[in-house]
Design a protein around this motif. Structure first.
Motif, mmCIF file in Angstrom:
data_model
loop_
_atom_site.group_PDB
_atom_site.id
_atom_site.type_symbol
_atom_site.label_atom_id
_atom_site.label_comp_id
_atom_site.label_asym_id
_atom_site.label_seq_id
_atom_site.Cartn_x
_atom_site.Cartn_y
_atom_site.Cartn_z
ATOM 1 N N ARG A 62 0.835 -1.207 0.000
ATOM 2 C CA ARG A 62 0.000 0.000 0.000
ATOM 3 C C ARG A 62 0.870 1.257 0.000
ATOM 4 O O ARG A 62 0.646 2.188 -0.785
ATOM 5 C CB ARG A 62 -0.922 -0.009 1.225
ATOM 6 C CG ARG A 62 -1.795 1.231 1.343
ATOM 7 C CD ARG A 62 -2.553 1.227 2.669
ATOM 8 N NE ARG A 62 -3.521 0.152 2.714
ATOM 9 C CZ ARG A 62 -4.770 0.255 2.254
ATOM 10 N NH1 ARG A 62 -5.178 1.391 1.692
ATOM 11 N NH2 ARG A 62 -5.602 -0.751 2.361
ATOM 12 N N TRP A 66 1.342 4.005 -3.007
ATOM 13 C CA TRP A 66 1.063 5.426 -2.734
ATOM 14 C C TRP A 66 2.262 6.267 -3.159
ATOM 15 O O TRP A 66 2.108 7.321 -3.807
ATOM 16 C CB TRP A 66 0.759 5.572 -1.249
ATOM 17 C CG TRP A 66 0.221 6.880 -0.795
ATOM 18 C CD1 TRP A 66 -0.013 8.001 -1.543
ATOM 19 C CD2 TRP A 66 -0.143 7.228 0.549
ATOM 20 N NE1 TRP A 66 -0.498 9.019 -0.747
ATOM 21 C CE2 TRP A 66 -0.592 8.569 0.538
ATOM 22 C CE3 TRP A 66 -0.132 6.533 1.763
ATOM 23 C CZ2 TRP A 66 -1.006 9.217 1.692
ATOM 24 C CZ3 TRP A 66 -0.558 7.175 2.917
ATOM 25 C CH2 TRP A 66 -1.000 8.503 2.883
ATOM 26 N N HIS A 69 2.271 6.576 -6.942
ATOM 27 C CA HIS A 69 1.238 7.482 -7.452
ATOM 28 C C HIS A 69 1.571 8.944 -7.171
ATOM 29 O O HIS A 69 1.273 9.821 -7.999
ATOM 30 C CB HIS A 69 -0.118 7.130 -6.839
ATOM 31 C CG HIS A 69 -0.755 5.930 -7.449
ATOM 32 N ND1 HIS A 69 -1.099 4.809 -6.729
ATOM 33 C CD2 HIS A 69 -1.120 5.666 -8.726
ATOM 34 C CE1 HIS A 69 -1.638 3.918 -7.524
ATOM 35 N NE2 HIS A 69 -1.663 4.404 -8.742
ATOM 36 N N CYS A 102 -6.968 8.065 -5.941
ATOM 37 C CA CYS A 102 -6.335 6.968 -5.209
ATOM 38 C C CYS A 102 -5.478 7.508 -4.061
ATOM 39 O O CYS A 102 -5.506 6.978 -2.953
ATOM 40 C CB CYS A 102 -5.487 6.138 -6.166
ATOM 41 S SG CYS A 102 -4.722 4.691 -5.402
ATOM 42 N N CYS A 103 -4.715 8.565 -4.330
ATOM 43 C CA CYS A 103 -3.866 9.158 -3.282
ATOM 44 C C CYS A 103 -4.696 9.792 -2.170
ATOM 45 O O CYS A 103 -4.388 9.642 -0.986
ATOM 46 C CB CYS A 103 -2.947 10.215 -3.889
ATOM 47 S SG CYS A 103 -1.613 9.567 -4.923
ATOM 48 N N GLN A 106 -6.032 7.553 0.520
ATOM 49 C CA GLN A 106 -5.062 6.725 1.238
ATOM 50 C C GLN A 106 -4.886 7.074 2.725
ATOM 51 O O GLN A 106 -4.719 6.171 3.541
ATOM 52 C CB GLN A 106 -3.699 6.769 0.542
ATOM 53 C CG GLN A 106 -3.620 5.950 -0.720
ATOM 54 C CD GLN A 106 -4.079 4.515 -0.520
ATOM 55 O OE1 GLN A 106 -3.650 3.823 0.404
ATOM 56 N NE2 GLN A 106 -4.983 4.074 -1.379
ATOM 57 N N ALA A 109 -7.655 5.283 4.648
ATOM 58 C CA ALA A 109 -7.549 3.839 4.474
ATOM 59 C C ALA A 109 -6.297 3.284 5.137
ATOM 60 O O ALA A 109 -6.326 2.210 5.762
ATOM 61 C CB ALA A 109 -7.548 3.506 2.978
ATOM 62 N N THR A 110 -5.190 4.004 5.035
ATOM 63 C CA THR A 110 -3.935 3.518 5.605
ATOM 64 C C THR A 110 -3.965 3.565 7.130
ATOM 65 O O THR A 110 -3.434 2.669 7.799
ATOM 66 C CB THR A 110 -2.755 4.342 5.058
ATOM 67 O OG1 THR A 110 -2.732 4.235 3.625
ATOM 68 C CG2 THR A 110 -1.438 3.843 5.617
ATOM 69 N N ARG A 191 -12.235 12.382 1.280
ATOM 70 C CA ARG A 191 -12.526 10.950 1.377
ATOM 71 C C ARG A 191 -13.968 10.706 1.805
ATOM 72 O O ARG A 191 -14.698 9.915 1.198
ATOM 73 C CB ARG A 191 -11.548 10.287 2.343
ATOM 74 C CG ARG A 191 -11.742 8.776 2.474
ATOM 75 C CD ARG A 191 -12.605 8.461 3.669
ATOM 76 N NE ARG A 191 -12.944 7.041 3.728
ATOM 77 C CZ ARG A 191 -13.800 6.521 4.590
ATOM 78 N NH1 ARG A 191 -14.448 7.312 5.439
ATOM 79 N NH2 ARG A 191 -14.061 5.240 4.601
ATOM 80 N N ASN A 258 -1.009 15.710 0.587
ATOM 81 C CA ASN A 258 -1.061 14.257 0.552
ATOM 82 C C ASN A 258 0.330 13.657 0.720
ATOM 83 O O ASN A 258 0.497 12.618 1.374
ATOM 84 C CB ASN A 258 -1.685 13.801 -0.765
ATOM 85 C CG ASN A 258 -2.099 12.351 -0.755
ATOM 86 O OD1 ASN A 258 -1.415 11.502 -1.314
ATOM 87 N ND2 ASN A 258 -3.213 12.045 -0.121
ATOM 88 N N TYR A 262 1.621 10.936 3.423
ATOM 89 C CA TYR A 262 2.385 9.724 3.094
ATOM 90 C C TYR A 262 3.604 9.602 3.999
ATOM 91 O O TYR A 262 3.896 8.523 4.527
ATOM 92 C CB TYR A 262 2.829 9.754 1.624
ATOM 93 C CG TYR A 262 3.947 8.780 1.339
ATOM 94 C CD1 TYR A 262 3.684 7.424 1.133
ATOM 95 C CD2 TYR A 262 5.278 9.203 1.314
ATOM 96 C CE1 TYR A 262 4.718 6.524 0.911
ATOM 97 C CE2 TYR A 262 6.309 8.306 1.092
ATOM 98 C CZ TYR A 262 6.023 6.967 0.894
ATOM 99 O OH TYR A 262 7.050 6.071 0.688
#
Length: 286
Positions: A62, A66, A69, A102-103, A106, A109-110, A191, A258, A262
């Protein structure tokens, strides 16, 4: 679609791939490794060892995806900013929006995935240490209605499990900075809005131009000086419609925010891996 349009896309994509080759792009760190040999060499039983390694691998997948991306998002930002508004819109639609989406999902979700994986790993290590029951708060119990635990409840449970782990406080601090209120505000709660309502667009266009809300009812009351003032009516609510609108996300600001998320998620995982390695290192070797 005309041949000119496809030529335009090909030329833009060539510029994008050239930018990828030129580097560097953020995050510039190396990808996370897939070395879980420390788990394999312990007294953990087959189920525990496989569970922990499998779930650590998925978190690594994952975070590395990330990472990938984000670099591509940055490259597209640099290419797209050289085009006019109409062409930029086409390029975002063709290439960038799915990657950015998608980013942007994350962080939430992460954070949930890290809670899940850390809980399972710590639980299995404690079982291997002995004198510990194979039970987690929230497990189904005979005669009782199953309960769904909130994220907050799961974090409290995890913090309790990690009480004796040296870097538990640092791990939990990093964890709570992922999908933080500040990040959600900066991304207009992307999100949650995208998953449960209507999310903000990227770069251009308002969403939810009219909003419906239930608010305290008010009435105009004359004051002693003859003027009128709007005051709440006790115990009464009313439906209110108003113009509002969720503004679009700036692609470059959203990418930067973002990227920071990360880095926090990666640091959180690295702290946990260090603690997990220390915890399994004192277990008997196979």
């Amino acid at each position: 679609m005309t041949s000119d349009y496809f030529t335009f896309l090909h030329q833009a994509f060539d510029r994008y791939t050239t930018r990828l080759q030129e580097g560097p792009l953020e995050p510039a760190d190396s990808y996370l490794p897939y070395d879980f040999s420390d788990i394999e060499r312990t007294r953990l039983n087959m189920w525990a060892s496989e569970m922990i390694r499998d779930e650590l691998r998925e978190i690594t997948n994952r975070l590395n995806a990330w990472h990938n991306h984000l670099q591509r998002w940055q490259a597209w930002n640099e290419v797209i900013r050289t085009y006019g508004e109409a062409e930029a819109w086409d390029l975002r639609r063709e290439f960038l929006e799915p990657m950015a989406h998608c980013c942007l999902i994350q962080p939430s979700a992460t954070r949930d995935a890290l809670i899940f994986v850390a809980t399972n790993s710590v639980h299995q290590v404690r079982l291997a240490q002995g004198n510990y029951r194979d039970y987690l708060d929230g497990d189904p119990e005979p005669g009782k209605k199953p309960k769904h635990m909130t994220r907050r409840q799961k974090e409290v449970r995890l913090q309790g499990l990690m009480t004796s782990w040296p870097q538990a406080a640092a791990f939990m601090d990093h964890l709570r900075q992922i999908d933080s209120p500040a990040y959600r505000a900066l991304t207009h709660d992307y999100r949650n809005r995208s998953s449960h309502a209507v999310g903000p667009r990227l770069a251009i266009g308002l969403t939810q131009a009219v909003t419906r809300s239930v608010v305290p009812e008010t009435e105009m009351v004359q004051q002693d000086d003859g003027s009128y003032q709007e005051v709440p009516v006790a115990g009464r609510l009313c439906v209110q419609y108003s113009y509002g609108g969720t503004p679009p996300l700036d692609p470059e600001s959203a990418c930067a925010a973002n990227l920071a998320q990360y880095r926090t998620a990666r640091s959180c995982f690295e702290v946990f891996r260090t603690d997990l390695s220390s915890a399994v290192s004192v277990l008997p070797r196979v």
